[in-house]
Design a protein around this motif. Structure first.
Motif, PDB file in Angstrom:
ATOM      1  N   LEU A  60       0.831  -1.206   0.000  1.00 20.93           N
ATOM      2  CA  LEU A  60       0.000   0.000   0.000  1.00 20.93           C
ATOM      3  C   LEU A  60       0.867   1.258   0.000  1.00 20.93           C
ATOM      4  N   GLU A  61       1.945   1.216   0.780  1.00 23.58           N
ATOM      5  CA  GLU A  61       2.860   2.358   0.803  1.00 23.58           C
ATOM      6  C   GLU A  61       3.495   2.571  -0.572  1.00 23.58           C
ATOM      7  N   SER A  62       3.982   1.492  -1.170  1.00 19.75           N
ATOM      8  CA  SER A  62       4.639   1.597  -2.462  1.00 19.75           C
ATOM      9  C   SER A  62       3.682   2.094  -3.544  1.00 19.75           C
ATOM     10  N   ALA A  63       2.516   1.470  -3.646  1.00 22.24           N
ATOM     11  CA  ALA A  63       1.541   1.881  -4.658  1.00 22.24           C
ATOM     12  C   ALA A  63       1.134   3.334  -4.456  1.00 22.24           C
ATOM     13  N   GLY A  64       0.979   3.740  -3.204  1.00 24.60           N
ATOM     14  CA  GLY A  64       0.618   5.118  -2.932  1.00 24.60           C
ATOM     15  C   GLY A  64       1.661   6.099  -3.430  1.00 24.60           C
ATOM     16  N   LYS A  65       2.927   5.737  -3.320  1.00 29.41           N
ATOM     17  CA  LYS A  65       4.004   6.611  -3.803  1.00 29.41           C
ATOM     18  C   LYS A  65       4.027   6.665  -5.326  1.00 29.41           C
ATOM     19  N   PHE A  66       3.860   5.533  -5.968  1.00 32.82           N
ATOM     20  CA  PHE A  66       3.832   5.519  -7.433  1.00 32.82           C
ATOM     21  C   PHE A  66       2.672   6.343  -7.975  1.00 32.82           C
ATOM     22  N   LEU A  67       1.541   6.279  -7.297  1.00 29.92           N
ATOM     23  CA  LEU A  67       0.323   6.914  -7.797  1.00 29.92           C
ATOM     24  C   LEU A  67       0.012   8.219  -7.077  1.00 29.92           C
ATOM     25  N   SER A  68       1.007   8.832  -6.496  1.00 31.28           N
ATOM     26  CA  SER A  68       0.771  10.020  -5.671  1.00 31.28           C
ATOM     27  C   SER A  68       0.120  11.157  -6.441  1.00 31.28           C
ATOM     28  N   GLY A  69       0.371  11.247  -7.742  1.00 27.64           N
ATOM     29  CA  GLY A  69      -0.208  12.328  -8.533  1.00 27.64           C
ATOM     30  C   GLY A  69      -1.510  11.971  -9.225  1.00 27.64           C
ATOM     31  N   VAL A  70      -2.018  10.778  -8.980  1.00 28.06           N
ATOM     32  CA  VAL A  70      -3.242  10.319  -9.652  1.00 28.06           C
ATOM     33  C   VAL A  70      -4.449  10.620  -8.769  1.00 28.06           C
ATOM     34  N   LYS A  71      -5.405  11.345  -9.309  1.00 26.86           N
ATOM     35  CA  LYS A  71      -6.573  11.729  -8.514  1.00 26.86           C
ATOM     36  C   LYS A  71      -7.519  10.565  -8.280  1.00 26.86           C
ATOM     37  N   GLU A  72      -7.754   9.794  -9.320  1.00 25.54           N
ATOM     38  CA  GLU A  72      -8.717   8.699  -9.221  1.00 25.54           C
ATOM     39  C   GLU A  72      -7.972   7.369  -9.276  1.00 25.54           C
ATOM     40  N   LYS A  73      -7.864   6.708  -8.141  1.00 30.03           N
ATOM     41  CA  LYS A  73      -7.105   5.464  -8.076  1.00 30.03           C
ATOM     42  C   LYS A  73      -7.743   4.520  -7.073  1.00 30.03           C
ATOM     43  N   GLU A  74      -7.534   3.247  -7.301  1.00 32.33           N
ATOM     44  CA  GLU A  74      -8.021   2.213  -6.388  1.00 32.33           C
ATOM     45  C   GLU A  74      -6.923   1.180  -6.223  1.00 32.33           C
ATOM     46  N   ILE A  75      -6.453   1.017  -4.999  1.00 27.63           N
ATOM     47  CA  ILE A  75      -5.377   0.078  -4.683  1.00 27.63           C
ATOM     48  C   ILE A  75      -5.962  -1.053  -3.851  1.00 27.63           C
ATOM     49  N   THR A  76      -5.854  -2.275  -4.365  1.00 27.65           N
ATOM     50  CA  THR A  76      -6.401  -3.442  -3.676  1.00 27.65           C
ATOM     51  C   THR A  76      -5.288  -4.454  -3.446  1.00 27.65           C
ATOM     52  N   VAL A  77      -5.111  -4.874  -2.201  1.00 24.38           N
ATOM     53  CA  VAL A  77      -4.126  -5.896  -1.866  1.00 24.38           C
ATOM     54  C   VAL A  77      -4.864  -7.037  -1.176  1.00 24.38           C
ATOM     55  N   LEU A  78      -4.975  -8.156  -1.878  1.00 24.69           N
ATOM     56  CA  LEU A  78      -5.704  -9.308  -1.361  1.00 24.69           C
ATOM     57  C   LEU A  78      -4.798 -10.185  -0.498  1.00 24.69           C
ATOM     58  N   SER A  79      -5.403 -11.081   0.251  1.00 22.72           N
ATOM     59  CA  SER A  79      -4.670 -11.873   1.244  1.00 22.72           C
ATOM     60  C   SER A  79      -4.568 -13.347   0.885  1.00 22.72           C
ATOM     61  N   ASN A  80      -4.573 -13.664  -0.409  1.00 20.68           N
ATOM     62  CA  ASN A  80      -4.334 -15.054  -0.804  1.00 20.68           C
ATOM     63  C   ASN A  80      -2.915 -15.460  -0.423  1.00 20.68           C
ATOM     64  N   ARG A  81      -2.708 -16.765  -0.313  1.00 15.38           N
ATOM     65  CA  ARG A  81      -1.421 -17.282   0.164  1.00 15.38           C
ATOM     66  C   ARG A  81      -0.373 -17.298  -0.949  1.00 15.38           C
ATOM     67  N   ASP A  82       0.770 -16.706  -0.666  1.00 22.89           N
ATOM     68  CA  ASP A  82       1.884 -16.667  -1.608  1.00 22.89           C
ATOM     69  C   ASP A  82       2.337 -18.086  -1.955  1.00 22.89           C
ATOM     70  N   GLY A  83       2.463 -18.360  -3.249  1.00 17.78           N
ATOM     71  CA  GLY A  83       2.926 -19.664  -3.704  1.00 17.78           C
ATOM     72  C   GLY A  83       1.831 -20.676  -3.919  1.00 17.78           C
ATOM     73  N   PHE A  84       0.615 -20.370  -3.461  1.00 16.06           N
ATOM     74  CA  PHE A  84      -0.494 -21.317  -3.551  1.00 16.06           C
ATOM     75  C   PHE A  84      -1.647 -20.780  -4.392  1.00 16.06           C
ATOM     76  N   LEU A  85      -1.397 -19.750  -5.183  1.00  9.85           N
ATOM     77  CA  LEU A  85      -2.490 -19.104  -5.912  1.00  9.85           C
ATOM     78  C   LEU A  85      -3.256 -20.067  -6.819  1.00  9.85           C
ATOM     79  N   PRO A  86      -2.584 -21.011  -7.514  1.00 11.35           N
ATOM     80  CA  PRO A  86      -3.356 -21.926  -8.377  1.00 11.35           C
ATOM     81  C   PRO A  86      -4.344 -22.807  -7.609  1.00 11.35           C
ATOM     82  N   THR A  87      -4.143 -22.986  -6.319  1.00 14.80           N
ATOM     83  CA  THR A  87      -5.108 -23.758  -5.523  1.00 14.80           C
ATOM     84  C   THR A  87      -6.326 -22.921  -5.157  1.00 14.80           C
TER      85      THR A  87
END
Length: 213
Positions: A60-87
């Motif tokens: 969230l911190e990183s995306a916020g910095k990249f998009l700091s000048g964008v007025k309309e933005k939506e940042i979503t970070v989901l909580s699926n398990r790393d390495g197990f996404l195909p399951t």
């Protein structure tokens, strides 16, 4: 910088998809910063599919910095398990469909389809499965697997843009700094190689599987 129908006066809507919390930044961060400089931007939707609580806050911190000048933005970070996404394909696909219903992007960034990481491949496959009439650029992630390919779409980067991308990565993702690959040398090496291939100093490269005139 961008071809065909994206050379227009209307603001661009961008969709950025990443399996892990630093994927978008590593694969397409410089290109994103250049787009924000050179184009009118409408809405940016940034979606990360796996995280834990620590990595979520970093993302969230990183995306916020990249998009700091964008007025309309939506940042979503989901909580699926790393390495197990195909399951977890069903719930991941359902989220893709939710995005499709609510947002019409002009340009989509996703993972390279021949990436050897299973989470990356799933995100790439579902991107193409979900969006059929959009310009999709597949970005590359350097890693131990040695799975880099031969890209066919290059975006040249000025040195100050590359440095900004790298600095955000280093500042935001503190939890990753103990990993042997996570340093500025890695983050600059591939752009330098792709820069050489595109007769420039630095570049990010992508796989444009289908471009329709």
């Amino acid at each position: 910088m961008l071809p065909f129908k994206l050379q227009k006066k209307e603001p661009l809507n961008l969709l950025l998809l990443g399996a892990h919390c630093d994927d978008i930044e590593i694969g397409a961060g410089g290109t994103l910063l250049k787009l924000l400089q050179e184009y009118q931007i409408g809405k940016v939707k940034w979606v990360v599919f796996t995280s834990d609580e620590t990595r979520k806050q970093e993302a969230l911190e990183s995306a916020g910095k990249f998009l700091s000048g964008v007025k309309e933005k939506e940042i979503t970070v989901l909580s699926n398990r790393d390495g197990f996404l195909p399951t977890q394909t069903v719930q991941v696909k359902e989220h893709f469909e939710e995005i499709k219903k609510a947002f019409v992007p002009d340009l989509i960034f996703t993972h390279y389809r021949n990436d050897r990481h299973q989470d990356h491949r799933l995100v790439s496959d579902l991107t193409w499965n979900t969006w059929r009439n959009h310009l999709i650029l597949e970005y590359e992630i350097p890693k131990y697997d040695g799975d880099l390919g031969i890209p066919n779409f290059y975006v040249t980067l000025e040195e100050d843009i590359l440095k900004k991308r790298n600095q955000i990565l280093m500042d935001a993702f503190v939890s990753q700094q103990s990993k042997h690959w996570f340093d500025e040398n890695t983050f600059s090496a591939l752009p330098r190689l792709r820069g050489m291939e595109s007769a420039s100093l630095f570049a990010e490269a992508f796989y444009a599987r289908k471009v329709v005139l």
